[in-house]
Design a protein around this motif. Sequence first.
Motif, PDB file in Angstrom:
ATOM      1  N   THR A   1      51.397  45.922  50.203  1.00 55.67           N
ATOM      2  CA  THR A   1      50.129  46.545  50.580  1.00 55.67           C
ATOM      3  C   THR A   1      50.331  48.050  50.726  1.00 55.67           C
TER       4      THR A   1
ATOM      5  N   CYS B   1      40.080  30.883  51.199  1.00 63.15           N
ATOM      6  CA  CYS B   1      40.054  29.504  51.679  1.00 63.15           C
ATOM      7  C   CYS B   1      38.727  28.860  51.291  1.00 63.15           C
TER       8      CYS B   1
ATOM      9  N   LYS C   1      50.680  36.951  50.550  1.00 62.28           N
ATOM     10  CA  LYS C   1      49.614  37.232  49.589  1.00 62.28           C
ATOM     11  C   LYS C   1      48.310  36.614  50.053  1.00 62.28           C
ATOM     12  N   SER C   2      47.258  37.420  50.056  1.00 60.51           N
ATOM     13  CA  SER C   2      45.956  36.941  50.530  1.00 60.51           C
ATOM     14  C   SER C   2      45.367  35.947  49.550  1.00 60.51           C
ATOM     15  N   SER C   3      44.670  34.964  50.078  1.00 54.56           N
ATOM     16  CA  SER C   3      43.998  33.953  49.244  1.00 54.56           C
ATOM     17  C   SER C   3      42.687  33.575  49.900  1.00 54.56           C
TER      18      SER C   3
ATOM     19  N   GLU D   1      53.540  41.684  52.900  1.00 54.87           N
ATOM     20  CA  GLU D   1      52.710  40.721  53.615  1.00 54.87           C
ATOM     21  C   GLU D   1      52.552  39.442  52.807  1.00 54.87           C
TER      22      GLU D   1
END
Length: 224
Positions: free
Chosen positions: A26, A223, A219-221, A217
């Motif tokens: 990031t 939901c 990894k964003s996902s 960080e």
Amino acid sequence: MKLLIVLAMLAARAASVQDLSGKMLTFPLQTNQARVRLVTPKQEFRALTVCHRSFTDIKRDHGLFSLSTSGSFNSFLIFWDETNKEMEAHVRDQGSEFRGLDYKPNMWHSICTTWDSVTGLVQLWFNGRPTIRKYVPVTSAITGSTIIILGQEQDAHGGGFDSKQAFVGMMSDVHMWDYVLSSCEIQSYVDELNFTPGNALNWKALEFEITDKVLVEPKSSICH
């Protein structure tokens, strides 16, 4: 005591090998300092494939991948030109422009860039879709001391950073091979299926060094 604290901070940010599977880098600030240096054992390239995933909302020029050698600051550069709405691939300072790409903000994009010195051809694969092939007059190997930077574009070997070209956002799954991947291999990368990791840079065994404000960080996902 202060010296010990400073030494501890430097040690924590020194180059180390890590498995970054499921993680992202990031870059939260527009600055001419924040960057990640990637270390490769290879110092000669007669062909290249670089794949990465990026997520940003910036609407200005920015570098995505910057490989410099002592003989050429832009030995292999992937760069977004906001004015002309084009992704540029530079090989030893020779540029190719790829237009008509749906480079939307605030979503992940998978980008693979290939070059072969035998043919001089450069091609971009954007979210799994190939562009046309373009010719650059570079038919000899990229050689010399190699510095690879994420987050900044090198206008000098290992430096010359401009905050107006800095990347702000997230980046993940950076791989580099010293050959041209097949279309099936690239599609496997895009679809996050099993593929052969990069033999020059491998996200699952990556040696890297962070400078300034860059975070590792999960990894964003989304939901469901």
